[in-house]
Design an enzyme around this catalytic site. Structure first.
Site, PDB file in Angstrom:
ATOM      1  N   ASP A 194       0.854  -1.190   0.000  1.00 57.96           N
ATOM      2  CA  ASP A 194       0.000   0.000   0.000  1.00 57.96           C
ATOM      3  C   ASP A 194       0.890   1.240   0.000  1.00 57.96           C
ATOM      4  O   ASP A 194       1.780   1.372   0.840  1.00 57.96           O
ATOM      5  CB  ASP A 194      -0.900  -0.009   1.243  1.00 57.96           C
ATOM      6  CG  ASP A 194      -1.656   1.293   1.424  1.00 57.96           C
ATOM      7  OD1 ASP A 194      -2.401   1.659   0.508  1.00 57.96           O
ATOM      8  OD2 ASP A 194      -1.481   1.952   2.470  1.00 57.96           O
ATOM      9  N   ASP A 235      -3.441   2.506  -5.557  1.00 60.44           N
ATOM     10  CA  ASP A 235      -2.284   2.594  -4.668  1.00 60.44           C
ATOM     11  C   ASP A 235      -2.035   1.320  -3.861  1.00 60.44           C
ATOM     12  O   ASP A 235      -1.287   1.335  -2.887  1.00 60.44           O
ATOM     13  CB  ASP A 235      -2.431   3.788  -3.713  1.00 60.44           C
ATOM     14  CG  ASP A 235      -3.664   3.678  -2.824  1.00 60.44           C
ATOM     15  OD1 ASP A 235      -4.488   2.764  -3.052  1.00 60.44           O
ATOM     16  OD2 ASP A 235      -3.809   4.512  -1.905  1.00 60.44           O
ATOM     17  N   GLU A 236      -2.634   0.206  -4.272  1.00 61.07           N
ATOM     18  CA  GLU A 236      -2.451  -1.053  -3.564  1.00 61.07           C
ATOM     19  C   GLU A 236      -2.308  -2.200  -4.558  1.00 61.07           C
ATOM     20  O   GLU A 236      -2.895  -2.163  -5.647  1.00 61.07           O
ATOM     21  CB  GLU A 236      -3.640  -1.356  -2.652  1.00 61.07           C
ATOM     22  CG  GLU A 236      -3.870  -0.339  -1.541  1.00 61.07           C
ATOM     23  CD  GLU A 236      -5.151  -0.623  -0.786  1.00 61.07           C
ATOM     24  OE1 GLU A 236      -5.113  -0.671   0.457  1.00 61.07           O
ATOM     25  OE2 GLU A 236      -6.201  -0.799  -1.436  1.00 61.07           O
TER      26      GLU A 236
END
Length: 474
Positions: free
Chosen positions: A18, A147-148
């Site tokens: 993350d 974003d992960e």
């Protein structure tokens, strides 16, 4: 434990990565600032108290006590003047002392409030995806959001860390450290990693509940940690997949902790929740047989769109115009998937100045993908509930899909008219597919209430609440 023989369960070496406060971090790096120590927030409108906070840095969250999604007027200072806002302090019961006012205004003055740049965030995401491919093949990488991502490092650990005396747990930690360093070195963004030598679920739980609090920003939860870590979660809602509503239903069964869920009778859970109850029981025991290579596809899905309006809408005709536009946009997405819907739902949220309970309504209908029918249905649902007031949030959703080959006809239907409508719809969709959604529109998009032109210029992202789902507009 007793219930699960973990030696029979599949094992993978998973890193769930993350990017810490991704949007805010990208903006900090672009300005030569440290993402961890700078107070910065990304806001939809930076010149007014009506802006939406889309993302914020860790320092911003710590100083002002705000999460990513919120309104500028919820802050303890005015975003334009940077002066203290006593109203918010009173609402939250915070004693207003001279020291507190000085503290807020000091940090307000040094806080960066910047507009979103989704194109830049996507570009940085692509750079990070390429870094992932330095450690695993594309088939071992599953993007979870912008974003992960999950990375299955099962086949890579021995390549990067060949030392035989190290355990796979130690090797996973060392490779995850290398990934963190390379992301920081090439982008300036810090990454947090949840690890597991078992499955993706435990990696996600490790990230959410421990990694974000550690000095290294890494944590490993594997089968041997289920009893000491998974069962020790203080709240049911700390567990992935359990929201407040599910937690209340579990409470009614006498289950208030993850440990109690893991030790409950799975047959009783199945009676209450169906197969989902059995899945909850397995998850509470750390068992998850999904993997990075086979993306989970839910059996029952839906398509929807939600948006926050740029101002309070009090004119019913304007509200209905936006509802029709959203109904059409989601209908376009529905037809692209070759589906028809038999359930239509709407959500209408009021402005903060109008303290009314939000509208939620749904109805079933014969399977259709017709823009006309769906728009009419959405408006009818709205009219059946709306009694006036200032509206600020709107959502439209279709579910209960069938294949587009399914058609329900009655003796009163004009088959020629239906065929012509479908042909016209197909032609319009084709033109928009080639030239853009706004290339063929009704004249009412020129009115001040329409949102089609403004939203067609937005780039979507998972934190972009103002944009909603934009598939039909692109």
């Amino acid at each position: 434990m007793g219930y699960i023989d973990y030696s029979l369960e599949p094992r993978s070496d998973i890193a769930f990565i993350d990017m810490k406060s991704f949007y805010a971090s990208v903006e900090c790096v672009a300005r030569g600032l440290n993402p961890l120590t700078t107070s910065l927030c990304v806001m939809s409108r930076t010149d007014t108290s009506k802006g939406l906070i889309l993302a914020s840095s860790p320092t911003f969250k710590a100083v002002f006590g705000k999460s990513n999604v919120g309104r500028a007027y919820d802050l303890p200072f005015d975003v334009v003047t940077r002066k203290f806002n006593p109203q918010k302090a009173r609402q939250e019961g915070i004693p207003i002392t001279r020291e507190y006012v000085e503290f807020i205004e000091k940090w307000a003055q040094r806080t960066f409030i910047v507009p979103p740049r989704m194109d830049e965030y996507i570009a940085q995401n692509m750079r990070i995806q390429k870094i992932f491919q330095d450690f695993a093949s594309p088939s071992d990488i599953l993007p979870y959001s912008i974003d992960e991502a999950f990375i299955d490092l099962t086949g890579s650990l021995n390549y990067f860390i060949p030392e035989k005396q190290l355990s796979r747990r130690q090797k996973l930690d060392l490779v995850s450290d290398q990934i963190q360093y390379k992301i920081w070195k090439e982008t300036g963004v810090y990454a947090t990693v949840g690890m597991s030598n078992a499955n993706p679920l435990l990696a996600k739980l490790a990230l959410d509940n421990e990694a974000k609090k550690t000095r290294t920003m890494r944590a490993n939860w594997s089968y041997e940690d289920v009893e000491t870590k998974v069962w020790a979660l203080p709240n049911l809602t700390d567990f992935w997949g359990i929201g407040h509503r599910t937690a209340k239903r579990l409470n009614r069964l006498g289950i208030s902790t993850v440990k109690e869920l893991a030790n409950a009778n799975p047959d009783r859970l199945k009676e209450e929740f169906g197969v989902v109850g059995v899945q909850l029981w397995f998850h509470a025991n750390g068992v998850d047989e999904s993997n990075v290579h086979e993306v989970y596809k839910p059996k029952s899905s839906g398509l929807g769109n939600a948006q926050i309006l740029p101002r309070d809408y009090t004119n019913q005709a304007e509200i209905e115009l936006v509802l029709k536009e959203m109904a059409e946009q989601v209908a376009v997405r529905l037809r692209k998937k070759g589906k028809k819907t038999s359930r239509v739902s709407i959500y209408v949220g009021y402005s903060k100045i109008d303290r009314q309970q939000s509208i939620q309504a749904q109805t079933t209908l014969d399977p259709t993908a017709s823009t006309r029918i769906l728009a009419e249905t959405v408006v009818q649902l709205f009219r059946s509930k709306y009694k006036g007031g200032a509206v600020r949030r709107i959502g439209v959703r279709y579910s209960r899909f069938v294949e587009d080959s399914v058609t329900v006809l009655s003796l009163f239907d004009d088959l020629d008219a239906l065929d012509k409508e479908e042909d016209l719809q197909e032609t319009i969709d084709g033109i928009r597919e080639k030239f853009g959604f706004t290339s063929l529109q009704r004249a009412n998009i020129l009115t001040s209430g329409s949102r089609v032109k403004a939203r067609s210029l937005l780039t979507g992202g998972h934190a972009s609440g103002a944009a909603g789902g934009l598939d039909g507009l692109k």
